[in-house]
Every structure is written in C-alpha cells, then in structure tokens.
Design a protein around this motif. Sequence first.
Motif, PDB file in Angstrom:
ATOM      1  N   PRO A 234       0.755  -1.182  -0.310  1.00  0.00           N
ATOM      2  CA  PRO A 234      -0.192  -0.002   0.001  1.00  0.00           C
ATOM      3  C   PRO A 234       0.948   1.468  -0.037  1.00  0.00           C
ATOM      4  CG  PRO A 234      -0.183  -1.002   2.178  1.00  0.00           C
ATOM      5  CD  PRO A 234       0.777  -2.088   1.255  1.00  0.00           C
ATOM      6  N   GLU A 235       2.222   1.132   0.402  1.00  0.00           N
ATOM      7  CA  GLU A 235       2.890   2.383   0.343  1.00  0.00           C
ATOM      8  C   GLU A 235       3.584   2.783  -1.022  1.00  0.00           C
ATOM      9  OE1 GLU A 235       3.683   4.267   2.988  1.00  0.00           O
ATOM     10  OE2 GLU A 235       2.269   3.041   3.998  1.00  0.00           O
ATOM     11  N   CYS A 236       3.625   2.017  -1.952  1.00  0.00           N
ATOM     12  CA  CYS A 236       3.831   2.325  -3.550  1.00  0.00           C
ATOM     13  C   CYS A 236       2.990   2.969  -4.273  1.00  0.00           C
ATOM     14  CB  CYS A 236       4.091   0.989  -4.119  1.00  0.00           C
ATOM     15  SG  CYS A 236       4.712   1.071  -5.936  1.00  0.00           S
ATOM     16  N   PRO A 237       3.347   4.314  -4.646  1.00  0.00           N
ATOM     17  CA  PRO A 237       2.545   5.158  -5.070  1.00  0.00           C
ATOM     18  C   PRO A 237       2.446   4.859  -6.539  1.00  0.00           C
ATOM     19  CG  PRO A 237       4.869   6.259  -5.005  1.00  0.00           C
ATOM     20  CD  PRO A 237       4.804   5.039  -4.216  1.00  0.00           C
ATOM     21  N   ASN A 238       3.271   3.872  -7.243  1.00  0.00           N
ATOM     22  CA  ASN A 238       2.901   3.588  -8.737  1.00  0.00           C
ATOM     23  C   ASN A 238       2.238   2.276  -8.827  1.00  0.00           C
ATOM     24  OD1 ASN A 238       4.554   6.089  -9.732  1.00  0.00           O
ATOM     25  ND2 ASN A 238       6.386   5.002  -8.952  1.00  0.00           N
ATOM     26  N   GLU A 239       1.870   1.483  -7.741  1.00  0.00           N
ATOM     27  CA  GLU A 239       1.430   0.265  -7.699  1.00  0.00           C
ATOM     28  C   GLU A 239       2.224  -0.584  -8.320  1.00  0.00           C
ATOM     29  OE1 GLU A 239      -2.750   0.596  -9.191  1.00  0.00           O
ATOM     30  OE2 GLU A 239      -3.451   2.042  -7.689  1.00  0.00           O
ATOM     31  N   ALA A 240       3.482  -0.576  -8.103  1.00  0.00           N
ATOM     32  CA  ALA A 240       4.476  -1.637  -8.732  1.00  0.00           C
ATOM     33  C   ALA A 240       4.411  -2.995  -8.018  1.00  0.00           C
ATOM     34  CB  ALA A 240       5.752  -0.731  -8.739  1.00  0.00           C
ATOM     35  N   ILE A 241       3.927  -2.867  -6.667  1.00  0.00           N
ATOM     36  CA  ILE A 241       4.405  -4.104  -5.761  1.00  0.00           C
ATOM     37  C   ILE A 241       3.027  -4.814  -5.677  1.00  0.00           C
ATOM     38  CG2 ILE A 241       4.880  -4.761  -3.314  1.00  0.00           C
ATOM     39  CD1 ILE A 241       6.083  -1.994  -2.968  1.00  0.00           C
ATOM     40  N   TYR A 242       3.260  -6.246  -5.829  1.00  0.00           N
ATOM     41  CA  TYR A 242       2.161  -7.022  -5.958  1.00  0.00           C
ATOM     42  C   TYR A 242       2.518  -8.264  -5.282  1.00  0.00           C
ATOM     43  CZ  TYR A 242       4.694  -8.835  -9.791  1.00  0.00           C
ATOM     44  OH  TYR A 242       5.675  -9.572 -10.598  1.00  0.00           O
ATOM     45  N   LEU A 243       1.556  -9.271  -4.878  1.00  0.00           N
ATOM     46  CA  LEU A 243       1.936 -10.387  -4.274  1.00  0.00           C
ATOM     47  C   LEU A 243       1.949 -11.409  -5.212  1.00  0.00           C
ATOM     48  CD1 LEU A 243       2.261 -12.040  -1.702  1.00  0.00           C
ATOM     49  CD2 LEU A 243      -0.478 -12.483  -1.601  1.00  0.00           C
ATOM     50  N   GLY A 244       3.318 -11.991  -5.400  1.00  0.00           N
ATOM     51  CA  GLY A 244       3.414 -12.897  -6.374  1.00  0.00           C
ATOM     52  C   GLY A 244       3.134 -14.359  -5.672  1.00  0.00           C
ATOM     53  N   VAL A 245       3.884 -15.546  -6.238  1.00  0.00           N
ATOM     54  CA  VAL A 245       3.578 -16.833  -5.857  1.00  0.00           C
ATOM     55  C   VAL A 245       3.789 -16.997  -4.380  1.00  0.00           C
ATOM     56  CG1 VAL A 245       4.007 -19.169  -6.323  1.00  0.00           C
ATOM     57  CG2 VAL A 245       3.692 -17.470  -8.205  1.00  0.00           C
ATOM     58  N   GLU A 246       5.003 -16.643  -4.221  1.00  0.00           N
ATOM     59  CA  GLU A 246       5.523 -16.626  -2.585  1.00  0.00           C
ATOM     60  C   GLU A 246       5.584 -15.643  -1.813  1.00  0.00           C
ATOM     61  OE1 GLU A 246       8.651 -19.786  -2.317  1.00  0.00           O
ATOM     62  OE2 GLU A 246       7.872 -20.682  -3.974  1.00  0.00           O
ATOM     63  N   ILE A 247       6.222 -14.459  -2.558  1.00  0.00           N
ATOM     64  CA  ILE A 247       6.353 -13.390  -1.711  1.00  0.00           C
ATOM     65  C   ILE A 247       5.993 -12.410  -2.563  1.00  0.00           C
ATOM     66  CG2 ILE A 247       8.340 -14.447  -0.429  1.00  0.00           C
ATOM     67  CD1 ILE A 247      10.373 -12.926  -2.493  1.00  0.00           C
ATOM     68  N   TYR A 248       6.133 -10.701  -1.871  1.00  0.00           N
ATOM     69  CA  TYR A 248       5.834  -9.716  -2.874  1.00  0.00           C
ATOM     70  C   TYR A 248       6.764  -9.498  -3.848  1.00  0.00           C
ATOM     71  CZ  TYR A 248       1.854  -8.486  -0.001  1.00  0.00           C
ATOM     72  OH  TYR A 248       0.509  -8.407   0.413  1.00  0.00           O
ATOM     73  N   GLN A 249       6.462  -8.940  -5.061  1.00  0.00           N
ATOM     74  CA  GLN A 249       7.445  -8.724  -6.009  1.00  0.00           C
ATOM     75  C   GLN A 249       7.204  -7.099  -6.449  1.00  0.00           C
ATOM     76  OE1 GLN A 249       7.285 -11.642  -9.023  1.00  0.00           O
ATOM     77  NE2 GLN A 249       7.403 -13.192  -7.873  1.00  0.00           N
ATOM     78  N   ILE A 250       8.228  -6.497  -7.201  1.00  0.00           N
ATOM     79  CA  ILE A 250       7.976  -5.461  -7.633  1.00  0.00           C
ATOM     80  C   ILE A 250       8.287  -5.407  -9.063  1.00  0.00           C
ATOM     81  CG2 ILE A 250       9.284  -2.955  -7.728  1.00  0.00           C
ATOM     82  CD1 ILE A 250      10.206  -3.543  -4.895  1.00  0.00           C
ATOM     83  N   ASP A 251       7.241  -4.702  -9.959  1.00  0.00           N
ATOM     84  CA  ASP A 251       7.287  -4.559 -11.306  1.00  0.00           C
ATOM     85  C   ASP A 251       8.422  -3.385 -11.814  1.00  0.00           C
ATOM     86  OD1 ASP A 251       6.936  -3.890 -13.984  1.00  0.00           O
ATOM     87  OD2 ASP A 251       4.775  -4.004 -14.046  1.00  0.00           O
TER      88      ASP A 251
END
Length: 89
Positions: free
Chosen positions: A17-34
């Motif tokens: 929720p802190e990412c202003p670009n919505e680049a962070i998402y939940l991957g298969v096992e951990i969060y990931q960054i686009d």
Amino acid sequence: MALIITDECINCDVCEPECPNEAIYLGVEIYQIDPHKCTECVGHFDEPQCVQVCPVACIPIDPQFVEDRETLWQKYRRLQLELTKPVVL
C-alpha cells in the motif's frame, strides 16, 4: 534503478500500500516489484517508501534494472501520463 524484494520477505503486507506507482504485488510466494513501474518513488517522495517501512530490510536495488535519476524521472512522467490518459471503449 528499480528495486527488488528478496526471499527474506516475510509477507507482512506493509510495502504494497505504500507504493505510489502500484508496482508492488503479491507473487506466488512473496511480494514482487514490477521494474517497469518502480521509480524508487522519484516524483513522489525523497526515499523509496517500501524500503522505509520494510521491517526486514529485504528491498535492495535490482542489479538487472540499473537506471539513473533522469531515467526514473522519465518513467515517472510516463506513468503519470498513462494515469491521465482517457480510456476509449
């Protein structure tokens, strides 16, 4: 440069929720960054917000996406244009 979340991630859910670009998402096992959306918060904040809130310090610079500050600014501007572009149906 884009950031990357390492496998030390504990899935605490504070970074997304802190990412202003919505680049962070939940991957298969951990969060990931686009990396195509990550500007290290350039254009929004002085410091990457995900790094600031991460309790386990698992968000370093991604060595595969090394970008200078001007490139991050250009990415920020592109993302902002995409947000304001009207949707055509």
